[in-house]
Design a protein around this motif. Structure first.
Motif, PDB file in Angstrom:
ATOM      1  N   CYS A 145      -3.786 -78.635  16.943  1.00  0.00           N
ATOM      2  CA  CYS A 145      -2.357 -78.820  17.179  1.00  0.00           C
ATOM      3  C   CYS A 145      -1.597 -78.564  15.889  1.00  0.00           C
ATOM      4  N   LEU A 146      -0.310 -78.279  16.042  1.00  0.00           N
ATOM      5  CA  LEU A 146       0.561 -77.981  14.909  1.00  0.00           C
ATOM      6  C   LEU A 146       1.887 -78.699  15.088  1.00  0.00           C
ATOM      7  N   SER A 147       2.558 -78.952  13.975  1.00  0.00           N
ATOM      8  CA  SER A 147       3.933 -79.452  14.036  1.00  0.00           C
ATOM      9  C   SER A 147       4.711 -78.831  12.888  1.00  0.00           C
ATOM     10  N   GLY A 148       6.025 -78.750  13.059  1.00  0.00           N
ATOM     11  CA  GLY A 148       6.819 -78.123  12.015  1.00  0.00           C
ATOM     12  C   GLY A 148       8.285 -78.484  12.116  1.00  0.00           C
ATOM     13  N   SER A 177       6.125 -78.726   6.770  1.00  0.00           N
ATOM     14  CA  SER A 177       7.464 -79.289   6.583  1.00  0.00           C
ATOM     15  C   SER A 177       8.498 -78.189   6.412  1.00  0.00           C
ATOM     16  N   GLY A 178       9.774 -78.586   6.499  1.00  0.00           N
ATOM     17  CA  GLY A 178      10.856 -77.666   6.148  1.00  0.00           C
ATOM     18  C   GLY A 178      10.848 -77.438   4.648  1.00  0.00           C
ATOM     19  N   ALA A 179      11.131 -76.198   4.225  1.00  0.00           N
ATOM     20  CA  ALA A 179      10.934 -75.916   2.801  1.00  0.00           C
ATOM     21  C   ALA A 179      11.781 -74.775   2.253  1.00  0.00           C
ATOM     22  N   LEU A 180      12.614 -74.115   3.101  1.00  0.00           N
ATOM     23  CA  LEU A 180      13.380 -72.947   2.643  1.00  0.00           C
ATOM     24  C   LEU A 180      12.414 -71.893   2.097  1.00  0.00           C
ATOM     25  N   ALA A 181      12.665 -71.394   0.878  1.00  0.00           N
ATOM     26  CA  ALA A 181      11.835 -70.308   0.346  1.00  0.00           C
ATOM     27  C   ALA A 181      10.400 -70.744   0.101  1.00  0.00           C
ATOM     28  N   LYS A 182      10.186 -72.047  -0.102  1.00  0.00           N
ATOM     29  CA  LYS A 182       8.835 -72.537  -0.369  1.00  0.00           C
ATOM     30  C   LYS A 182       7.919 -72.414   0.843  1.00  0.00           C
ATOM     31  N   GLY A 183       8.472 -72.026   1.989  1.00  0.00           N
ATOM     32  CA  GLY A 183       7.631 -71.754   3.145  1.00  0.00           C
ATOM     33  C   GLY A 183       6.609 -70.674   2.871  1.00  0.00           C
ATOM     34  N   ALA A 184       6.834 -69.852   1.839  1.00  0.00           N
ATOM     35  CA  ALA A 184       5.863 -68.824   1.459  1.00  0.00           C
ATOM     36  C   ALA A 184       4.551 -69.458   0.995  1.00  0.00           C
ATOM     37  N   ILE A 191      15.224 -85.322  -1.550  1.00  0.00           N
ATOM     38  CA  ILE A 191      16.484 -85.735  -0.913  1.00  0.00           C
ATOM     39  C   ILE A 191      16.356 -85.847   0.604  1.00  0.00           C
ATOM     40  N   PRO A 192      15.853 -84.808   1.321  1.00  0.00           N
ATOM     41  CA  PRO A 192      15.710 -84.971   2.780  1.00  0.00           C
ATOM     42  C   PRO A 192      14.757 -86.089   3.167  1.00  0.00           C
ATOM     43  N   SER A 193      13.714 -86.350   2.365  1.00  0.00           N
ATOM     44  CA  SER A 193      12.794 -87.440   2.684  1.00  0.00           C
ATOM     45  C   SER A 193      13.502 -88.792   2.617  1.00  0.00           C
ATOM     46  N   LYS A 194      14.361 -88.967   1.620  1.00  0.00           N
ATOM     47  CA  LYS A 194      15.125 -90.214   1.509  1.00  0.00           C
ATOM     48  C   LYS A 194      16.105 -90.346   2.666  1.00  0.00           C
ATOM     49  N   PHE A 195      16.723 -89.235   3.035  1.00  0.00           N
ATOM     50  CA  PHE A 195      17.671 -89.262   4.151  1.00  0.00           C
ATOM     51  C   PHE A 195      16.953 -89.582   5.464  1.00  0.00           C
ATOM     52  N   ASN A 196      15.738 -89.075   5.615  1.00  0.00           N
ATOM     53  CA  ASN A 196      14.941 -89.355   6.824  1.00  0.00           C
ATOM     54  C   ASN A 196      14.694 -90.844   6.997  1.00  0.00           C
ATOM     55  N   ARG A 197      14.500 -91.566   5.888  1.00  0.00           N
ATOM     56  CA  ARG A 197      14.219 -92.999   5.972  1.00  0.00           C
ATOM     57  C   ARG A 197      15.403 -93.775   6.543  1.00  0.00           C
ATOM     58  N   LEU A 198      16.609 -93.266   6.341  1.00  0.00           N
ATOM     59  CA  LEU A 198      17.794 -93.942   6.865  1.00  0.00           C
ATOM     60  C   LEU A 198      17.901 -93.809   8.383  1.00  0.00           C
ATOM     61  N   LEU A 199      17.226 -92.823   8.957  1.00  0.00           N
ATOM     62  CA  LEU A 199      17.336 -92.545  10.390  1.00  0.00           C
ATOM     63  C   LEU A 199      16.011 -92.801  11.114  1.00  0.00           C
ATOM     64  N   THR A 200      15.261 -93.768  10.614  1.00  0.00           N
ATOM     65  CA  THR A 200      13.936 -94.067  11.169  1.00  0.00           C
ATOM     66  C   THR A 200      13.989 -94.418  12.647  1.00  0.00           C
ATOM     67  N   LYS A 201      15.034 -95.135  13.084  1.00  0.00           N
ATOM     68  CA  LYS A 201      15.078 -95.614  14.468  1.00  0.00           C
ATOM     69  C   LYS A 201      15.041 -94.480  15.477  1.00  0.00           C
ATOM     70  N   TYR A 202      15.538 -93.297  15.117  1.00  0.00           N
ATOM     71  CA  TYR A 202      15.520 -92.170  16.048  1.00  0.00           C
ATOM     72  C   TYR A 202      14.114 -91.613  16.231  1.00  0.00           C
ATOM     73  N   ARG A 203      13.247 -91.825  15.243  1.00  0.00           N
ATOM     74  CA  ARG A 203      11.862 -91.333  15.337  1.00  0.00           C
ATOM     75  C   ARG A 203      10.952 -92.323  16.054  1.00  0.00           C
ATOM     76  N   HIS A 204      11.389 -93.563  16.187  1.00  0.00           N
ATOM     77  CA  HIS A 204      10.525 -94.606  16.738  1.00  0.00           C
ATOM     78  C   HIS A 204      10.835 -94.957  18.184  1.00  0.00           C
ATOM     79  N   ASP A 241      13.525 -85.770  10.686  1.00  0.00           N
ATOM     80  CA  ASP A 241      12.119 -85.775  10.262  1.00  0.00           C
ATOM     81  C   ASP A 241      11.748 -84.388   9.742  1.00  0.00           C
ATOM     82  N   ASN A 242      11.737 -84.273   8.422  1.00  0.00           N
ATOM     83  CA  ASN A 242      11.415 -82.992   7.796  1.00  0.00           C
ATOM     84  C   ASN A 242       9.910 -82.793   7.648  1.00  0.00           C
ATOM     85  N   ILE A 243       9.144 -83.893   7.839  1.00  0.00           N
ATOM     86  CA  ILE A 243       7.678 -83.812   7.740  1.00  0.00           C
ATOM     87  C   ILE A 243       7.113 -84.463   9.001  1.00  0.00           C
TER      88      ILE A 243
END
Length: 359
Positions: free
Chosen positions: A35-38, A8-15, A269-282, A158-160
């Motif tokens: 396979c990988l995704s990010g 997932s996206g994580a800023l500094a937590k990518g470490a 916060i990004p996970s909650k925001f992702n739920r509002l834009l579900t139609k773009y992922r489907h 989709d952050n995850i």
């Protein structure tokens, strides 16, 4: 076993992800990753694994050292640190031999989202695309304009990015994220794939330092992720059957869930925001390749030839304008009649009422 890895996206937590993946590759072998995704920085970590250049990713994380938030912003916006980092990450002779799916959002001329598949020899378009896919407005400067589109961080929608991994034949999908309140969406719960979603922050008592790029902090995150990767890899490696693997995964998530329920993190916060834009992922065409995403659609050809007389036929375009004109005037007249009937009836000048008898 064959694994799919989602970063997932994580800023500094990518470490954390980098440390975990180093341990996982040591225990399971890179060849076990199918396979990988990010998203965002997770896509950069995934690229290093997919192109078999994980040492580059490790060296980049170990050389980061920003004392405060202002120095990060100044380095990115004014000192071009993203381009400098990309120069170290990408190589002209790289071969991506593990498919990687990157969350991609374009905001102009319309809002659009895709999981873009990268595979094969490296070319310059991959770098340009990735720069747009990991760049967040304000934090990383202006948005990236590429192929007549304005691009931004794919984590907005989709952050995850788990879904594209479910299209592959894998035994286990491992999801490395940082949202303690994250739950799988319904289509993933109904999937026949075994999914292990873990919050890597749990291995370090939820260190809330998403914007802390100091060398000491990143080293601590890296080591915590590495230790947790060794621990989980040993557990997974001992599973001999799919049933045993599924039971083990459920036990791992249940034990972690008890800890996760105690914490709140910025990554919620990004996970909650992702739920509002579900139609773009489907949408049906959500998974694409870099070449197909920017392929120009050919303009439709309106003229043709008659099957009987073999003469060229052209559409009567003037008919459309006549039809538009007639319907427009008809509609305008209808509106005028309704307006006159409802609001313009003659009324008594004294009592102001419209009820009267004609003589």
């Amino acid at each position: 076993m064959k694994f799919g890895i989602c970063l997932s996206g994580a800023l500094a937590k990518g470490a954390y992800q980098t440390g975990f993946m180093e341990a996982f590759i040591e225990k399971m072998g890179r060849e076990s990753i199918a396979c990988l995704s990010g998203a965002s920085v997770g896509a950069c970590n995934a690229y290093g694994i997919a192109a078999n250049q994980f040492d580059r990713v490790k060296s980049i994380w170990h050389t980061f050292n920003y004392p405060n938030l202002f120095s990060i912003w100044k380095g990115i916006v004014f000192q071009n640190h993203i381009d400098q980092t990309f120069n170290r990450l990408f190589g002209d002779h790289d071969i991506i031999d593990i498919p990687i799916y990157v969350s991609s959002v374009s905001t102009f001329p319309k809002l659009d989202f895709h999981y873009v598949k990268l595979e094969g020899p490296y070319h310059e378009d991959m770098r340009r695309f990735m720069k747009g896919a990991v760049g967040f407005p304000i934090l990383t400067g202006p948005q990236t304009f590429y192929k007549k589109r304005l691009h931004t961080d794919g984590g907005i929608i989709d952050n995850i990015p788990i879904y594209p991994l479910t299209t592959h034949d894998v035994d286990l999908i491992i999801v490395l994220h940082f949202d303690p309140k994250f739950t799988l969406e319904k289509r993933l719960q109904l999937s026949d794939k075994t999914i292990l979603e873990i919050d890597l922050s749990v291995c370090n008592a939820y260190m809330k330092r998403s914007f802390d790029f100091r060398h000491a902090t990143l080293t601590q995150m890296y080591q915590s992720g590495y230790d947790y990767g060794i621990q989980l890899s040993d557990i997974i490696k001992n599973c001999d059957t799919p049933e045993q693997l599924r039971k083990t995964v459920n036990l791992i998530m249940k034990s972690e869930q008890a800890e996760r329920s105690k914490y709140i993190a910025l990554d919620t916060i990004p996970s909650k925001f992702n739920r509002l834009l579900t139609k773009y992922r489907h949408k049906t065409s959500v998974i694409t390749t870099l070449e197909d995403q920017y392929k120009e659609n050919p303009k439709p050809i309106y003229h043709g030839y008659c099957h009987d007389c073999d003469k060229k036929m052209t559409p009567k375009k003037h008919f459309r304008w006549i039809f538009f004109g007639l319907t427009w005037w008809f509609g305008l007249g209808l509106l005028y009649v309704l307006y006159f009937w409802l609001f313009q009836k003659p009324g008594c000048p004294y009592c102001k009422k419209n009820h009267f008898d004609y003589i």
